[in-house]
Design a protein around this motif. Structure first.
Motif, PDB file in Angstrom:
ATOM      1  N   ALA A 200       0.931  -1.291  -0.011  1.00 52.18           N
ATOM      2  CA  ALA A 200      -0.079   0.019  -0.190  1.00 52.18           C
ATOM      3  C   ALA A 200       0.774   1.241   0.052  1.00 52.18           C
ATOM      4  N   CYS A 201       2.042   1.207   0.618  1.00 53.00           N
ATOM      5  CA  CYS A 201       3.035   2.053   0.513  1.00 53.00           C
ATOM      6  C   CYS A 201       3.620   2.227  -0.705  1.00 53.00           C
ATOM      7  N   ARG A 202       3.683   1.361  -1.591  1.00 52.94           N
ATOM      8  CA  ARG A 202       4.395   1.151  -2.776  1.00 52.94           C
ATOM      9  C   ARG A 202       5.723   1.246  -2.501  1.00 52.94           C
ATOM     10  N   ASP A 203       6.409   0.480  -1.447  1.00 50.54           N
ATOM     11  CA  ASP A 203       7.589   0.446  -0.868  1.00 50.54           C
ATOM     12  C   ASP A 203       8.298  -0.761  -1.361  1.00 50.54           C
ATOM     13  N   ALA A 204       9.120  -0.830  -2.342  1.00 49.54           N
ATOM     14  CA  ALA A 204       9.748  -2.062  -2.865  1.00 49.54           C
ATOM     15  C   ALA A 204      10.442  -2.803  -1.800  1.00 49.54           C
ATOM     16  N   ALA A 205      11.378  -2.020  -1.025  1.00 44.41           N
ATOM     17  CA  ALA A 205      12.229  -2.649  -0.320  1.00 44.41           C
ATOM     18  C   ALA A 205      11.633  -3.178   1.199  1.00 44.41           C
ATOM     19  N   LEU A 206      10.503  -2.617   1.614  1.00 43.72           N
ATOM     20  CA  LEU A 206       9.754  -2.978   2.577  1.00 43.72           C
ATOM     21  C   LEU A 206       8.948  -4.096   2.264  1.00 43.72           C
ATOM     22  N   SER A 207       8.494  -4.320   1.242  1.00 43.59           N
ATOM     23  CA  SER A 207       7.588  -5.424   0.626  1.00 43.59           C
ATOM     24  C   SER A 207       8.600  -6.540   0.446  1.00 43.59           C
TER      25      SER A 207
END
Length: 247
Positions: A200-207
């Motif tokens: 949902a945050c569009r955060d690739a590293a966190l995903s």
């Protein structure tokens, strides 16, 4: 190589070189056999084998055609092979290792490409998992749909087909049954929530990190229970076509 294997390879070479492009019709059996220097029986057996592998499509009363050669079709056989490995503990752990290598990267890619509609679908399956609670069958179904929706958001059909292949429905059912029996399902749901929030945050590293934590956690659980001979990990489950996601 057997004579049949050589015949299969000859036909595959015609397809690879473009002599028989996707959608094209094969010559009649006698003509194909003569073209390849084969007996009609060998040509027939090779065509049958390639039809089973979804490379060729036999249309009764019309003839045999080269299939679409799409990755999603050609890699379907991986799913069937995975289901046959369900009693082999070492093979199951190998498959989980493959999933650990592929799925976190796929989730990171999804974070960069996922649309609002695709994200809403992921959330829909996450909500359904929360509501399912101790219903292993529903948890299983929505878990599969959750992961499939995530990987589908990459837009990479080959990646989707590969992950569908290595994550068998039978194995996933075993894992969920064990998690529910040991009251560990809540932790797994929390891991799914973390994946969704990162997307949902569009955060690739966190995903990627959230997916890696989740898959590694599941892999450790499976390894522990397979090594201990736990009945939940070895119990038979409903068979069916493989779909992405193992808890």
């Amino acid at each position: 190589m057997s004579l049949t294997d050589k015949a299969i390879e000859q036909i595959r070479e015609l397809i690879r070189t473009g002599a028989l492009p996707p959608g094209s019709k094969l010559p009649p059996e006698a003509e194909l056999a003569a073209q390849l220097g084969l007996s009609r029986n060998l040509a027939r057996e090779a065509v049958k084998a390639l039809a089973v592998a979804r490379v060729l499509e036999v249309k009764r009363g019309d003839g045999t055609y080269v299939g679409s050669l799409q990755a999603s079709v050609l890699l379907e056989s991986v799913s069937g092979a995975v289901e046959l490995l369900q009693g082999d503990s070492a093979a199951l752990l190998d498959l989980m290792e493959v999933r650990r290598l592929l799925e976190p990267v796929a989730t990171a890619l999804a974070a960069l490409r996922i649309s609002d509609e695709q994200l809403a679908l992921v959330k829909q399956h996450l909500d359904a998992m929360r509501e399912a609670q101790d219903d292993v069958e529903r948890l299983n179904a929505h878990d599969a749909a959750f992961h499939r929706a995530v990987v589908a958001a990459t837009g990479n059909e080959s990646l989707l087909a590969l992950l569908e292949g290595v994550s068998g429905r039978t194995l996933r059912a075993r894992v969920w049954r064990g998690l529910v029996d040991t009251r560990a399902a809540g932790r797994t749901l929390t891991e799914h929530e973390a994946i969704y929030e990162a997307l949902a945050c569009r955060d690739a590293a966190l995903s990627q990190a959230a997916a890696l934590l989740h898959v590694t956690s599941t892999e450790r659980w499976l390894r522990r229970h397979l090594e201990s001979g736990d009945s939940a990990a070895h119990a038979p489950a409903a068979s069916g076509r493989s779909t992405v996601g193992t808890a």
